[in-house]
Design a protein around this motif. Structure first.
Motif, PDB file in Angstrom:
ATOM      1  N   HIS A  47       0.830  -1.209   0.000  1.00  8.13           N
ATOM      2  CA  HIS A  47       0.000   0.000   0.000  1.00  8.13           C
ATOM      3  C   HIS A  47       0.865   1.260   0.000  1.00  8.13           C
ATOM      4  O   HIS A  47       0.607   2.212  -0.730  1.00  8.13           O
ATOM      5  N   GLY A  48       1.904   1.252   0.849  1.00 10.78           N
ATOM      6  CA  GLY A  48       2.733   2.440   0.971  1.00 10.78           C
ATOM      7  C   GLY A  48       3.468   2.763  -0.314  1.00 10.78           C
ATOM      8  O   GLY A  48       3.470   3.899  -0.787  1.00 10.78           O
ATOM      9  N   LEU A  49       4.093   1.754  -0.935  1.00  8.03           N
ATOM     10  CA  LEU A  49       4.820   1.984  -2.172  1.00  8.03           C
ATOM     11  C   LEU A  49       3.883   2.374  -3.301  1.00  8.03           C
ATOM     12  O   LEU A  49       4.211   3.211  -4.143  1.00  8.03           O
ATOM     13  N   GLY A  50       2.693   1.771  -3.306  1.00  4.30           N
ATOM     14  CA  GLY A  50       1.714   2.126  -4.338  1.00  4.30           C
ATOM     15  C   GLY A  50       1.284   3.565  -4.222  1.00  4.30           C
ATOM     16  O   GLY A  50       1.136   4.282  -5.219  1.00  4.30           O
ATOM     17  N   ASP A  51       1.120   4.037  -2.983  1.00  6.97           N
ATOM     18  CA  ASP A  51       0.676   5.419  -2.789  1.00  6.97           C
ATOM     19  C   ASP A  51       1.775   6.407  -3.167  1.00  6.97           C
ATOM     20  O   ASP A  51       1.521   7.432  -3.791  1.00  6.97           O
ATOM     21  N   VAL A  52       3.036   6.074  -2.824  1.00 11.66           N
ATOM     22  CA  VAL A  52       4.137   6.957  -3.176  1.00 11.66           C
ATOM     23  C   VAL A  52       4.294   7.049  -4.682  1.00 11.66           C
ATOM     24  O   VAL A  52       4.562   8.103  -5.247  1.00 11.66           O
ATOM     25  N   GLY A  53       4.073   5.936  -5.359  1.00 16.53           N
ATOM     26  CA  GLY A  53       4.216   5.938  -6.813  1.00 16.53           C
ATOM     27  C   GLY A  53       3.083   6.620  -7.529  1.00 16.53           C
ATOM     28  O   GLY A  53       3.177   6.918  -8.720  1.00 16.53           O
ATOM     29  N   GLY A  54       1.986   6.895  -6.830  1.00 12.48           N
ATOM     30  CA  GLY A  54       0.821   7.494  -7.485  1.00 12.48           C
ATOM     31  C   GLY A  54       1.041   8.929  -7.890  1.00 12.48           C
ATOM     32  O   GLY A  54       0.440   9.424  -8.837  1.00 12.48           O
ATOM     33  N   GLY A  55       1.911   9.636  -7.158  1.00 12.92           N
ATOM     34  CA  GLY A  55       2.227  11.011  -7.512  1.00 12.92           C
ATOM     35  C   GLY A  55       1.042  11.944  -7.538  1.00 12.92           C
ATOM     36  O   GLY A  55       0.897  12.790  -8.415  1.00 12.92           O
ATOM     37  N   ARG A  56       0.125  11.844  -6.574  1.00 14.87           N
ATOM     38  CA  ARG A  56      -1.043  12.727  -6.581  1.00 14.87           C
ATOM     39  C   ARG A  56      -0.631  14.165  -6.363  1.00 14.87           C
ATOM     40  O   ARG A  56       0.287  14.470  -5.644  1.00 14.87           O
ATOM     41  N   ARG A  57      -1.366  15.079  -6.959  1.00 17.16           N
ATOM     42  CA  ARG A  57      -1.141  16.508  -6.763  1.00 17.16           C
ATOM     43  C   ARG A  57      -2.189  17.051  -5.814  1.00 17.16           C
ATOM     44  O   ARG A  57      -3.302  16.558  -5.747  1.00 17.16           O
ATOM     45  N   ASN A  58      -1.829  18.132  -5.141  1.00 16.74           N
ATOM     46  CA  ASN A  58      -2.738  18.738  -4.185  1.00 16.74           C
ATOM     47  C   ASN A  58      -3.716  19.714  -4.824  1.00 16.74           C
ATOM     48  O   ASN A  58      -4.657  20.147  -4.182  1.00 16.74           O
ATOM     49  N   SER A  59      -3.458  20.083  -6.090  1.00 20.66           N
ATOM     50  CA  SER A  59      -4.329  21.058  -6.741  1.00 20.66           C
ATOM     51  C   SER A  59      -5.702  20.455  -6.986  1.00 20.66           C
ATOM     52  O   SER A  59      -5.825  19.354  -7.517  1.00 20.66           O
ATOM     53  N   GLY A  60      -6.735  21.176  -6.626  1.00 24.43           N
ATOM     54  CA  GLY A  60      -8.102  20.723  -6.869  1.00 24.43           C
ATOM     55  C   GLY A  60      -8.604  19.687  -5.899  1.00 24.43           C
ATOM     56  O   GLY A  60      -9.672  19.122  -6.100  1.00 24.43           O
ATOM     57  N   VAL A  61      -7.842  19.408  -4.844  1.00 27.76           N
ATOM     58  CA  VAL A  61      -8.294  18.391  -3.887  1.00 27.76           C
ATOM     59  C   VAL A  61      -9.126  19.053  -2.796  1.00 27.76           C
ATOM     60  O   VAL A  61      -8.988  20.226  -2.511  1.00 27.76           O
ATOM     61  N   LEU A  62      -9.976  18.248  -2.176  1.00 30.18           N
ATOM     62  CA  LEU A  62     -10.777  18.747  -1.065  1.00 30.18           C
ATOM     63  C   LEU A  62      -9.878  19.118   0.119  1.00 30.18           C
ATOM     64  O   LEU A  62      -8.779  18.587   0.278  1.00 30.18           O
ATOM     65  N   ARG A  63     -10.385  20.025   0.951  1.00 26.22           N
ATOM     66  CA  ARG A  63      -9.625  20.441   2.122  1.00 26.22           C
ATOM     67  C   ARG A  63      -9.221  19.253   2.990  1.00 26.22           C
ATOM     68  O   ARG A  63      -8.099  19.194   3.518  1.00 26.22           O
ATOM     69  N   THR A  64     -10.111  18.287   3.134  1.00 20.76           N
ATOM     70  CA  THR A  64      -9.850  17.130   3.986  1.00 20.76           C
ATOM     71  C   THR A  64      -8.912  16.116   3.337  1.00 20.76           C
ATOM     72  O   THR A  64      -8.626  15.081   3.934  1.00 20.76           O
ATOM     73  N   GLU A  65      -8.443  16.414   2.110  1.00 13.30           N
ATOM     74  CA  GLU A  65      -7.503  15.517   1.426  1.00 13.30           C
ATOM     75  C   GLU A  65      -6.184  16.211   1.116  1.00 13.30           C
ATOM     76  O   GLU A  65      -5.372  15.703   0.351  1.00 13.30           O
ATOM     77  N   LEU A  66      -5.976  17.390   1.703  1.00  7.79           N
ATOM     78  CA  LEU A  66      -4.801  18.199   1.378  1.00  7.79           C
ATOM     79  C   LEU A  66      -3.635  17.847   2.290  1.00  7.79           C
ATOM     80  O   LEU A  66      -3.672  18.100   3.499  1.00  7.79           O
ATOM     81  N   ASP A  67      -2.579  17.258   1.720  1.00  9.25           N
ATOM     82  CA  ASP A  67      -1.372  16.892   2.461  1.00  9.25           C
ATOM     83  C   ASP A  67      -0.260  17.890   2.188  1.00  9.25           C
ATOM     84  O   ASP A  67      -0.335  18.702   1.260  1.00  9.25           O
ATOM     85  N   LEU A  68       0.800  17.801   2.995  1.00  7.22           N
ATOM     86  CA  LEU A  68       2.014  18.536   2.672  1.00  7.22           C
ATOM     87  C   LEU A  68       2.535  18.097   1.313  1.00  7.22           C
ATOM     88  O   LEU A  68       2.407  16.917   0.925  1.00  7.22           O
ATOM     89  N   SER A  69       3.127  19.024   0.585  1.00  7.05           N
ATOM     90  CA  SER A  69       3.639  18.719  -0.745  1.00  7.05           C
ATOM     91  C   SER A  69       4.655  17.583  -0.687  1.00  7.05           C
ATOM     92  O   SER A  69       5.479  17.496   0.223  1.00  7.05           O
ATOM     93  N   MET A  70       4.608  16.711  -1.707  1.00  8.64           N
ATOM     94  CA  MET A  70       5.551  15.596  -1.781  1.00  8.64           C
ATOM     95  C   MET A  70       6.983  16.104  -1.912  1.00  8.64           C
ATOM     96  O   MET A  70       7.929  15.469  -1.429  1.00  8.64           O
ATOM     97  N   LYS A  71       7.162  17.272  -2.553  1.00  2.00           N
ATOM     98  CA  LYS A  71       8.497  17.851  -2.674  1.00  2.00           C
ATOM     99  C   LYS A  71       9.045  18.208  -1.293  1.00  2.00           C
ATOM    100  O   LYS A  71      10.215  17.967  -0.992  1.00  2.00           O
TER     101      LYS A  71
END
Length: 755
Positions: free
Chosen positions: A323-347
Motif C-alpha cells: 500500500h505504501g509503495l503504491g501510494d508513493v508511486g501514485g504522484g497525486r497533486r494537491n491542486s483541486g483536492v478537497l480540504r480534507t484531502e490536502l497533504d504537505l507537498s511531496m516535494k
C-alpha cells in the motif's frame, strides 16, 4: 478525471471553513506535548513502557479553551482547534518512548551520554517518522477506513465530538447528532494534583516508605516480594488493563519467586564465584542475584519476545509495504483536492527526508557512515509503514516497537560483524541506527493515530502534519536535558581509595591524561567536592565498561561513577538512599550490540530467557509483556497489576449493566477507554511522573533538606522506618486505589436518562 469525494462524511464537512491551525492551539498542544513527553520519559526509564497521551491532552484542551471563553478572553475552540492541540501534544509521548528505550544504552556501553547527541537523535528520528508517514496517509487512513480501526485515534475522535463547541456542532455534517457535553476534565486535574502531592510527600518529605518489601528466609532463601506504591504505576496498570498487567506481574513472580530462589538454592554451596557474577552466591542477596544472572535471562526473553511479535506481523508488513509503495508511486497533486484531502507537498516531504539523512551522515557525534545512513532509510521506511499499519489493526499499546528496534540492531550488528567493524566506536554507529529507526517507527505510529482522528472529525491533514512537526521538534529538544538530569540525580560517586586504584591498575597513563575531557561531580555529592576531574571511560579485559573520575595531575582514579540509569549502587557515602532507573529496554539494546560485536555476552543465560519466551508462545501467552516482567523488579510490575485488577472489576461491572447488554467487546472497550477511571489514572500518571522529575531536578539544590528529612523520618515516622513501616506505608496506596475504583465505578442509568 476529477477526484471524487470519499463516501465517508466526517464530523466537519470538507466544504466548511472552520478555525483550525491557530497560534493558540499550536502553542497549547506543544506545551502539553512537552509535559506529557517528560512524564512518558520518566515512565519508560522506570518500567519500559508508556501510555497514549492523546485523550488526556484532548480533554485538557477542551476544558482550557472553554474556561478561557467563559472568562471573556476569546471564543471557545472549534473541534478542529482542539484536534490540533491533541495532534501536537501526542508527539512527546511517542518520542519519549524511542529515546528512553535506546539512548541510555550509550552510557551502558561505556560512552558519555552527551546532551547534543540525545537531542539530535530525538529530533532526526521524530521528524523522519512523521515525513515517512505522510505519503502513507491515503493508503492506510482513507482507503482502509472501516478495515483498519486505529482504536486510540477513533476513541480520541469520540472525545473531541463529545466536547465539541456549539459553533462546531452547528457546522457538523448532516447525520452527525450532537454528542453529550464532555465531563471529566476536573477528574484529570484532580488526579494530577493528587498524584503530584502524593509523590512529593512520599519521596521529598519521606511521608511513608516508597517500596514496602518482604524478604523470605529458610526454607525459601532468596525469595522476596515488594511493591512500588507510586501513583503513576497504578495509573499505568489501570490504562493497559488486567491482561497485560497480569502477564507482566507473572514475569516478576517467575524472577523473584522462582529463578532467584533457585539460583540461591543451587549456588549457595559453591566455593567459587559463578560467572558472570564476581562474588560467592552465598554472599548475594536477591538484588545482587538479579543483577548478575536474572537480568540476562530477562534480556534474552525480551529479545525473543520482540522478534516473535515481529515475525507474527509479517503478513501485515507485506500488505503495508504494498500500500505504501503504491501510494508513493501514485504522484497525486494537491491542486483541486478537497480540504480534507490536502497533504504537505511531496516535494517538501522528499526534501525534508533528504535533509535529515544528510544531517545523520554529517553529524560527528553519531559516528555515522554511508552504510549506516542507508540502513536507516531502509529500516526506517519499512518499520514506519509496519508501525502505522499495526496501530490501525491492534492499537499503539500493542505495537511491537521494541521488536522492530531489536530486529534493526540485530541486522545492523550482524552486517557490521561481516564487515569487520567491531571496534568500540561502531557501537555508537549501530545504536544511532537503531535509535533513529525506533523513534521514527514510534512517532510514525502516533502520527497515523492522529491522522485517523483528523479524518473522522474532518481536519485538514496538512494542518495536522505541520502541527505534529512543530510539537515533535519542541518535545525532542527538551527530552535530552531531562534524560541527563534524571541520570545525574541518581548517580552515585563511589570512592576509590588510592591504594586500591594502584593495585587494580586504575591509573591513566600520563600521555593519555591530557586528552581526556574534564568534569565535576553532579547532584548532591557536588557540595562536598567541587574539584574538576578527568573523565576516563575504561573498558576492562572482560569487556565491561566503567566510568571513572581521575585526578588531573596523577591520573589515579578517585571515583567510580555509578550512573542513575542502570546503576548498581543505591546508597551514597553519606548513607542517603538512591532509587535507580532500570531502563530495561535500553539495557537490552546494549546487550545486543555488545553481544554481537565483542561476542562476550553470557549467552547461556540469554538463551535460557529466549526459551522461556518460546515456551510461553507455545502455551498461547504473549511473551513480550511477560519478558518485560522478568526483567523489571517485581516491585515495579506489582502496582501495574493492582491497577489492572481495578480496571477488571470496573469493566465487569460495566458489562453487567442493562444498557450495555447488547454491546460487543469492542464497544465496551471503547466505553472503558473514555471512562472517568481512565481520566483519573491519566492524572495519576502525569502528576506522579512530573513530581518525580521535579524532585530529580532539585536533588542537588535540596540535598541538605533531603538528608534532614530522611534523618527525621527514620527516627520519628513509623510509616517510613520501623517494624511496621512496610504495612503502614500501604495505607496511602490503598486509599488512592479505592478512589480510582470509586471514580471509575459505572452506575446504572435511570429510566428517565435512557428515555
Amino acid at each position: 478525471m476529477a477526484e471524487q469525494a470519499p463516501a465517508f462524511q466526517p464530523y466537519i464537512p470538507a466544504s466548511a471553513q472552520h478555525r483550525e491551525l491557530t497560534l493558540r492551539a499550536l502553542i497549547a498542544g506543544t506545551l502539553l506535548g512537552m509535559i506529557f513527553g517528560a512524564s512518558s520519559l520518566y515512565l519508560v526509564l522506570r518500567v519500559g513502557l508508556t501510555v497514549s497521551a492523546s485523550i488526556p491532552v484532548a480533554v485538557i484542551s477542551i476544558t482550557l479553551f472553554r474556561l478561557i471563553s467563559r472568562m471573556g478572553f476569546g471564543k471557545d475552540a472549534t473541534i478542529l482547534e482542539t484536534n490540533i492541540v491533541q495532534t501536537a501534544g501526542s508527539a512527546g509521548e511517542s518520542i519519549a518512548f524511542g529515546v528512553g528505550v535506546t539512548m541510555p544504552a550509550i552510557m551502558i556501553l561505556g560512552f558519555d551520554l552527551e546532551v547534543v547527541r540525545v537531542m539530535l537523535v530525538a529530533v532526526l528520528g521524530a521528524l523522519l517518522g512523521i515525513l515517512m508517514m505522510i505519503p502513507l496517509r491515503r493508503a492506510l487512513i482513507v482507503e482502509q477506513h472501516g478495515k483498519l480501526k486505529y482504536p486510540e485515534g477513533t476513541a480520541c475522535a469520540e472525545v473531541l465530538k463529545a466536547g465539541a463547541s456549539e459553533e462546531s456542532r452547528a457546522a457538523s455534517s448532516a447525520g452527525h447528532a450532537a454528542g453529550p457535553a464532555l465531563a471529566g476534565a476536573g477528574t484529570i486535574f484532580g488526579g494530577f494534583i493528587l498524584g503530584l502531592v502524593y509523590k512529593t510527600w512520599m519521596v521529598a518529605f519521606k511521608g511513608w516508605k516508597g517500596e514496602p518489601e518482604k524478604e523470605f528466609h529458610a526454607p525459601f532463601k532468596g525469595g522476596s516480594v515488594g511493591i512500588d506504591i507510586s501513583p503513576e504505576l497504578l495509573g499505568v496498570g489501570y490504562i493497559i488493563g488486567p491482561r497485560i498487567g497480569s502477564i507482566m506481574v507473572g514475569g516478576g513472580v517467575l524472577a523473584y519467586l522462582v529463578l532467584i530462589p533457585m539460583i540461591k538454592f543451587f549456588g549457595d554451596g559453591l566455593s567459587a564465584p559463578l560467572a558472570p557474577g564476581g562474588d560467592l552466591i552465598s554472599n548475594m542477596g536477591p538484588g545482587a542475584i538479579r543483577g548478575k544472572y536474572v537480568l540476562y535471562i530477562g534480556a534474552g526473553a525480551v529479545a525473543a519476545g520482540g522478534i516473535i511479535s515481529l515475525l507474527r506481523s509479517v503478513p501485515t508488513i507485506w500488505r503495508g509495504l504494498k500500500h505504501g509503495l503504491g501510494d508513493v508511486g501514485g504522484g497525486r497533486r494537491n491542486s483541486g483536492v478537497l480540504r480534507t484531502e490536502l497533504d504537505l507537498s511531496m516535494k517538501v516531504v522528499l526534501l525534508g527526508i533528504l535533509g535529515i539523512v544528510s544531517a545523520i551522515t554529517l553529524a560527528p557525534m553519531l559516528e555515522m557512515n554511508i552504510l549506516g545512513a542507508l540502513l536507516i532509510i531502509v529500516f526506517g521506511f519499512l518499520f514506519v509503514t509496519v508501525s502505522s499499519r499495526l496501530c490501525g489493526e491492534i492499537g499503539s499499546s500493542s505495537n511491537p516497537i521494541s521488536g522492530m528496534t531489536v530486529a534493526t540492531l540485530l541486522l545492523t550488528c550482524l552486517t557490521f560483524l561481516v564487515m569487520g567493524w567491531t571496534q568500540p566506536h561502531y557501537y555508537v554507529t549501530a545504536l544511532s541506527v537503531g535509535a533513529i529507526v525506533c523513534i521514527a517507527a514510534s512517532n510514525g505510529g502516533a502520527t497515523s493515530q492522529d491522522l485517523k482522528t483528523g479524518f473522522l472529525v474532518g481536519a485538514t491533514p496538512k494542518s495536522q502534519q505541520l502541527a505534529i512537526l512543530v510539537g515533535a521538534l519542541a518535545s525532542a529538544l527538551i527530552l535530552g536535558p531531562i534524560l541527563l538530569r534524571l541520570n545525574d540525580s541518581a548517580t552515585v560517586y563511589v570512592d576509590v581509595p588510592a591504594a586500591s586504584a594502584a593495585s587494580d591498575q586504575l591509573v591513566v597513563p600520563s600521555a593519555a591524561l591530557a586528552t581526556l575531557p574534564r568534569e565535576s561531580l553532579a547532584g548532591p555529592q557536588a557540595e562536598k567536592d567541587g574539584k574538576t576531574y578527568a573523565v576516563w571511560n575504561r573498558v576492562a579485559a572482560d569487556g565491561t565498561a566503567a566510568r571513572y573520575l581521575v585526578d588531573t595531575e596523577t591520573g589515579v582514579a578517585r571515583y567510580l561513577v555509578d550512573p542513575g540509569i542502570n546503576g548498581a549502587h543505591t546508597v551514597r557515602p553519606d548513607g542517603s538512599k538512591v532509587t535507580k532507573f532500570d531502563a530495561p529496554k535500553a539495557t537490552l539494546m546494549s546487550y545486543i550490540i555488545k553481544g554481537i560485536l565483542d561476542q562476550k555476552l553470557p549467552w547461556t543465560l540469554v538463551i535460557l530467557g529466549a526459551m522461556i519466551a518460546l515456551t510461553l508462545e507455545l502455551a498461547g501467552v504473549p511473551s513480550l509483556a511477560f519478558a518485560v516482567g522478568v526483567y523489571l523488579p517485581l516491585a515495579a510490575s506489582a502496582p501495574i497489576f493492582v491497577g489492572g485488577m481495578v480496571r477488571w472489576f470496573i469493566d465487569k461491572r460495566s458489562a453487567s449493566l442493562p444498557e450495555n447488554k447488547n454491546k460487543n467487546e469492542e464497544e465496551l472497550a471503547a466505553d472503558g477507554d473514555r471512562s472517568p477511571g481512565v481520566l483519573l489514572a491519566s492524572g495519576y500518571i502525569a502528576g506522579g511522573a512530573i513530581a518525580g522529575i521535579l524532585i530529580a531536578f532539585g536533588a542537588g539544590v535540596l540535598s541538605d533538606f533531603d538528608r534532614s528529612m530522611t534523618d527525621w523520618a527514620e527516627a520519628h515516622n513509623p510509616f517510613y522506618a520501623g517494624a511496621w513501616a512496610d504495612m503502614l506505608a500501604l495505607i496511602p496506596f490503598v486509599l488512592i486505589t479505592i478512589l480510582l475504583l470509586k471514580t471509575g465505578w459505572p452506575k446504572a442509568q435511570r429510566n428517565s436518562e435512557r428515555a
